[in-house]
Scaffold this motif. Structure first.
Motif, PDB file in Angstrom:
ATOM      1  N   HIS A  48       0.999  -1.129  -0.599  1.00 47.86           N
ATOM      2  CA  HIS A  48       0.075  -0.360  -0.172  1.00 47.86           C
ATOM      3  C   HIS A  48       0.565   1.320  -0.149  1.00 47.86           C
ATOM      4  O   HIS A  48       1.701   1.722   0.631  1.00 47.86           O
ATOM      5  CB  HIS A  48      -1.150  -0.111   1.020  1.00 47.86           C
ATOM      6  N   SER A  49       0.292   2.418  -0.591  1.00 46.52           N
ATOM      7  CA  SER A  49       1.126   3.212  -1.015  1.00 46.52           C
ATOM      8  C   SER A  49       1.564   4.804   0.681  1.00 46.52           C
ATOM      9  O   SER A  49       2.596   4.876   0.563  1.00 46.52           O
ATOM     10  CB  SER A  49       0.519   4.586  -1.680  1.00 46.52           C
ATOM     11  N   ALA A  50       0.581   4.252   1.711  1.00 41.81           N
ATOM     12  CA  ALA A  50       0.721   4.376   2.606  1.00 41.81           C
ATOM     13  C   ALA A  50       1.708   3.685   3.179  1.00 41.81           C
ATOM     14  O   ALA A  50       2.351   4.403   4.313  1.00 41.81           O
ATOM     15  CB  ALA A  50      -0.260   5.004   3.329  1.00 41.81           C
ATOM     16  N   ARG A  51       2.203   2.835   3.424  1.00 38.01           N
ATOM     17  CA  ARG A  51       2.952   2.192   4.101  1.00 38.01           C
ATOM     18  C   ARG A  51       3.996   1.375   3.638  1.00 38.01           C
ATOM     19  O   ARG A  51       4.824   1.389   4.053  1.00 38.01           O
ATOM     20  CB  ARG A  51       2.334   0.754   4.241  1.00 38.01           C
ATOM     21  N   SER A  52       4.278   1.659   2.014  1.00 32.57           N
ATOM     22  CA  SER A  52       5.222   1.327   1.436  1.00 32.57           C
ATOM     23  C   SER A  52       5.923   2.301   0.284  1.00 32.57           C
ATOM     24  O   SER A  52       4.213   3.144  -0.752  1.00 32.57           O
ATOM     25  CB  SER A  52       6.166   0.312   0.935  1.00 32.57           C
ATOM     26  N   GLN A  53       6.679   2.970  -0.036  1.00 31.85           N
ATOM     27  CA  GLN A  53       6.948   3.278  -0.938  1.00 31.85           C
ATOM     28  C   GLN A  53       8.570   2.968  -2.600  1.00 31.85           C
ATOM     29  O   GLN A  53       8.984   2.258  -2.238  1.00 31.85           O
ATOM     30  CB  GLN A  53       7.450   5.082  -0.839  1.00 31.85           C
ATOM     31  N   VAL A  54       7.357   3.559  -3.373  1.00 33.98           N
ATOM     32  CA  VAL A  54       8.836   2.943  -4.527  1.00 33.98           C
ATOM     33  C   VAL A  54       9.696   3.625  -4.410  1.00 33.98           C
ATOM     34  O   VAL A  54      10.256   4.192  -4.062  1.00 33.98           O
ATOM     35  CB  VAL A  54       8.448   3.476  -6.134  1.00 33.98           C
ATOM     36  N   ASP A  55      10.689   2.606  -4.256  1.00 33.15           N
ATOM     37  CA  ASP A  55      12.832   3.044  -4.155  1.00 33.15           C
ATOM     38  C   ASP A  55      13.325   3.834  -5.597  1.00 33.15           C
ATOM     39  O   ASP A  55      13.539   3.073  -6.168  1.00 33.15           O
ATOM     40  CB  ASP A  55      13.137   2.036  -3.371  1.00 33.15           C
ATOM     41  N   LYS A  56      13.237   4.665  -5.711  1.00 32.06           N
ATOM     42  CA  LYS A  56      13.563   4.909  -7.373  1.00 32.06           C
ATOM     43  C   LYS A  56      15.415   4.899  -7.332  1.00 32.06           C
ATOM     44  O   LYS A  56      16.231   4.431  -8.119  1.00 32.06           O
ATOM     45  CB  LYS A  56      13.695   6.293  -7.365  1.00 32.06           C
ATOM     46  N   GLY A  57      16.131   4.500  -6.132  1.00 32.91           N
ATOM     47  CA  GLY A  57      17.362   3.964  -5.773  1.00 32.91           C
ATOM     48  C   GLY A  57      17.684   2.653  -6.378  1.00 32.91           C
ATOM     49  O   GLY A  57      18.602   2.230  -6.884  1.00 32.91           O
ATOM     50  N   PHE A  58      16.680   2.124  -5.588  1.00 29.28           N
ATOM     51  CA  PHE A  58      17.019   0.093  -5.459  1.00 29.28           C
ATOM     52  C   PHE A  58      16.633   0.077  -7.235  1.00 29.28           C
ATOM     53  O   PHE A  58      17.636  -0.312  -7.687  1.00 29.28           O
ATOM     54  CB  PHE A  58      15.716  -0.029  -4.647  1.00 29.28           C
ATOM     55  N   LEU A  59      15.721   1.024  -8.317  1.00 28.47           N
ATOM     56  CA  LEU A  59      15.223   0.707  -9.331  1.00 28.47           C
ATOM     57  C   LEU A  59      16.605   0.909 -10.296  1.00 28.47           C
ATOM     58  O   LEU A  59      16.878   0.242 -10.968  1.00 28.47           O
ATOM     59  CB  LEU A  59      13.693   1.425  -9.669  1.00 28.47           C
ATOM     60  N   LEU A  65      22.229   6.528 -17.605  1.00 25.23           N
ATOM     61  CA  LEU A  65      20.999   6.739 -17.318  1.00 25.23           C
ATOM     62  C   LEU A  65      20.394   5.809 -15.638  1.00 25.23           C
ATOM     63  O   LEU A  65      19.082   6.055 -15.777  1.00 25.23           O
ATOM     64  CB  LEU A  65      20.684   5.475 -18.188  1.00 25.23           C
ATOM     65  N   VAL A  66      21.736   5.080 -15.123  1.00 27.15           N
ATOM     66  CA  VAL A  66      21.410   5.299 -14.184  1.00 27.15           C
ATOM     67  C   VAL A  66      21.036   6.863 -12.551  1.00 27.15           C
ATOM     68  O   VAL A  66      20.232   6.619 -11.655  1.00 27.15           O
ATOM     69  CB  VAL A  66      22.800   4.340 -12.989  1.00 27.15           C
ATOM     70  N   ALA A  74      16.035   9.130 -10.426  1.00 26.62           N
ATOM     71  CA  ALA A  74      15.319  11.105 -10.453  1.00 26.62           C
ATOM     72  C   ALA A  74      14.205  10.859 -11.135  1.00 26.62           C
ATOM     73  O   ALA A  74      14.196  12.135 -10.992  1.00 26.62           O
ATOM     74  CB  ALA A  74      16.570  12.649 -11.029  1.00 26.62           C
ATOM     75  N   ALA A  75      13.740   9.553 -11.564  1.00 20.12           N
ATOM     76  CA  ALA A  75      12.453   9.853 -12.321  1.00 20.12           C
ATOM     77  C   ALA A  75      11.111  10.361 -10.708  1.00 20.12           C
ATOM     78  O   ALA A  75      11.510  10.311  -9.908  1.00 20.12           O
ATOM     79  CB  ALA A  75      12.757   8.362 -12.624  1.00 20.12           C
ATOM     80  N   ASN A  76      10.504  10.658 -11.726  1.00 24.07           N
ATOM     81  CA  ASN A  76       9.192  10.202 -10.852  1.00 24.07           C
ATOM     82  C   ASN A  76       8.437   9.740 -10.352  1.00 24.07           C
ATOM     83  O   ASN A  76       7.922   9.630  -9.047  1.00 24.07           O
ATOM     84  CB  ASN A  76       8.185  11.540 -10.893  1.00 24.07           C
ATOM     85  N   THR A  77       8.433   7.942 -11.386  1.00 27.83           N
ATOM     86  CA  THR A  77       7.698   7.443 -10.915  1.00 27.83           C
ATOM     87  C   THR A  77       8.487   6.128 -11.214  1.00 27.83           C
ATOM     88  O   THR A  77       8.893   6.079 -11.712  1.00 27.83           O
ATOM     89  CB  THR A  77       6.216   7.077 -11.857  1.00 27.83           C
ATOM     90  N   GLY A  78       8.008   5.211 -10.139  1.00 30.76           N
ATOM     91  CA  GLY A  78       8.901   3.849 -11.049  1.00 30.76           C
ATOM     92  C   GLY A  78       8.320   3.736 -12.663  1.00 30.76           C
ATOM     93  O   GLY A  78       9.313   2.864 -13.457  1.00 30.76           O
ATOM     94  N   LEU A  79       7.001   4.071 -13.663  1.00 30.96           N
ATOM     95  CA  LEU A  79       6.278   3.825 -14.349  1.00 30.96           C
ATOM     96  C   LEU A  79       7.498   4.233 -15.528  1.00 30.96           C
ATOM     97  O   LEU A  79       8.096   3.904 -16.512  1.00 30.96           O
ATOM     98  CB  LEU A  79       5.266   3.532 -14.840  1.00 30.96           C
ATOM     99  N   ALA A  80       7.848   6.230 -15.254  1.00 30.63           N
ATOM    100  CA  ALA A  80       9.226   6.524 -15.796  1.00 30.63           C
ATOM    101  C   ALA A  80      10.202   5.870 -15.804  1.00 30.63           C
ATOM    102  O   ALA A  80      10.650   5.881 -16.337  1.00 30.63           O
ATOM    103  CB  ALA A  80       9.186   7.525 -14.990  1.00 30.63           C
ATOM    104  N   ALA A  81      11.079   5.550 -14.618  1.00 32.23           N
ATOM    105  CA  ALA A  81      11.738   4.663 -14.901  1.00 32.23           C
ATOM    106  C   ALA A  81      12.153   3.250 -15.770  1.00 32.23           C
ATOM    107  O   ALA A  81      12.793   3.420 -16.395  1.00 32.23           O
ATOM    108  CB  ALA A  81      12.371   4.683 -13.715  1.00 32.23           C
TER     109      ALA A  81
END
Length: 384
Positions: free
Chosen positions: A295-306, A319-320, A325-332
């Motif tokens: 759930h978005s209230a309890r975990s967040q997309v980690d762009k650093g991990f991606l 690219l890394v 710096a991407a806004n969303t996981g889908l953008a990444a």
């Protein structure tokens, strides 16, 4: 499987002694409520008391499994000969429960001595049609704890007022068949209405216990049906995808929602041969990073991990940095697709490996499918 009246009813009038409910309110800031099982028990207690004494107790007080003693105002009461009916309006507190405000009725009929307590499904209460649930096929969908609560209260009333304790209890829920269409009941093989639920008698707001219990019952039903391959899906889009990929029947599909951990931990204890986890790329990137509640209230997309995953898949330094710096996981994901870096497959594989870690060696083969918002497959792991 979630648990639904008129006027103030129990919604306004139910109170608990001992401070248990008030203590929860102070702790969470949210108002707890009462399960359908507690409401049915209170209604049955009032109706049986009226049969033995001629009067309906209003409010009627019951004792819950953990000792709380709530009192419920009656919304309905009627008596004809050896039959009496009482009704309670369910108050789910601040929980977004589909049965909040429903009128739960219990009709009690006296039976000959030695008959015991017999349960029937009235209008709006379902009947079990598939094995795998804690009730036999053909039984009314009144769960074991509410049944025991009603038996116990019938026995107490009988001892107090000179009855035999032999009674038929028919539980009904106004509009229950319609409400049940928005629950898991049809998929679990509970037809004709709602289940009478509850293990403590209390609904804790946003505890998600009903959803998690439905996941568990879904695994049970699939196993009882002989399914060797089940799929935990985050929503209807991922369900459609996994059906198109594997052709799984409806009773092999688990509406996992955000509760990946609930699926994995229950399958660990009750293994199936194969588990597919299918969901949105962003949600499953959270599982890949070690989160079991998506759930978005309890975990967040980690762009650093991606970004680090992408680096292992051949992404260059520029690219890394863009991914981080991407806004969303889908953008990444789109950045990687444009560069030919298989981030979707990398996330699916990492999510599968996290699932295997949670399964702790249980004999379950796992694969993961990531989809975008349109249901297009954007990443797959192998089966391990």
């Amino acid at each position: 499987m979630a648990e639904p009246a008129a006027g103030a009813g129990a919604g306004a009038g139910a109170r608990a002694s001992g401070g248990g409910r008030e203590a929860q309110l102070k702790h969470t800031g949210l108002r707890p409520g009462w399960t359908t099982g507690a409401c049915a028990t209170a209604a049955a207690t009032a109706a049986y008391t009226a049969l033995l004494t001629g009067d309906f107790p209003d409010p009627v007080t019951i004792t819950l499994p953990k000792g709380q003693t709530p009192s419920f105002a009656l919304a309905v009461e009627s008596r004809t000969g050896a039959t009496a009916t009482a009704g309670i309006v369910k108050d789910a507190g601040d929980d977004p429960d589909v049965t909040h405000g429903a009128l739960v009725r219990a009709t009690v009929r006296l039976l000959p001595a030695g008959s015991g307590v017999v349960f029937r499904a009235g209008p709006g209460v379902g009947t079990v049609t598939r094995p795998g649930l804690p009730l036999e096929v053909g039984e009314p969908a009144i769960n074991p704890v509410p049944r025991q609560m009603m038996r116990d209260h019938v026995a107490l009333v009988a001892a107090r007022h000179g009855g035999t304790g032999d009674a038929e209890i028919t539980v009904s829920i106004d509009d229950g068949e319609e409400i049940a269409r928005s629950t898991w009941n049809p998929r679990l093989g509970i037809l004709g209405g709602l289940s009478v639920l509850g293990t403590t008698g209390i609904v804790v707001p946003y505890s998600c216990s009903a959803w998690i219990d439905s996941i568990r019952r879904g695994v049970d039903v699939a196993r009882a049906a002989g399914r060797t391959h089940v799929a935990g899906c985050t929503g209807s889009t991922s369900e459609k995808t996994v059906v198109s990929v594997y052709g799984l029947p409806e009773d092999a599909l688990l509406d996992m929602g955000d509760f990946a951990g609930a699926v994995l931990k229950y399958v660990r204890r009750h293994p199936v041969e194969r588990l597919t986890v299918c969901g949105g790329f962003a949600k499953l990137s959270k599982l890949a990073a070690g989160h079991l509640d998506l759930h978005s209230a309890r975990s967040q997309v980690d762009k650093g991990f991606l970004a680090e995953l992408a680096r292992t898949g051949g992404a260059d330094a520029a690219l890394v940095a863009e991914i981080a710096a991407a806004n969303t996981g889908l953008a990444a994901l789109r950045l990687c697709e444009a560069a030919g870096v298989p981030l979707g497959d990398l996330v699916a594989t990492a999510a599968r490996d996290e699932a295997l870690t949670v399964l702790r060696g249980a004999p379950v083969a796992v694969d993961v499918i990531c989809v975008d918002r349109a249901g297009v497959v954007v990443g797959r792991s192998g089966v391990a």
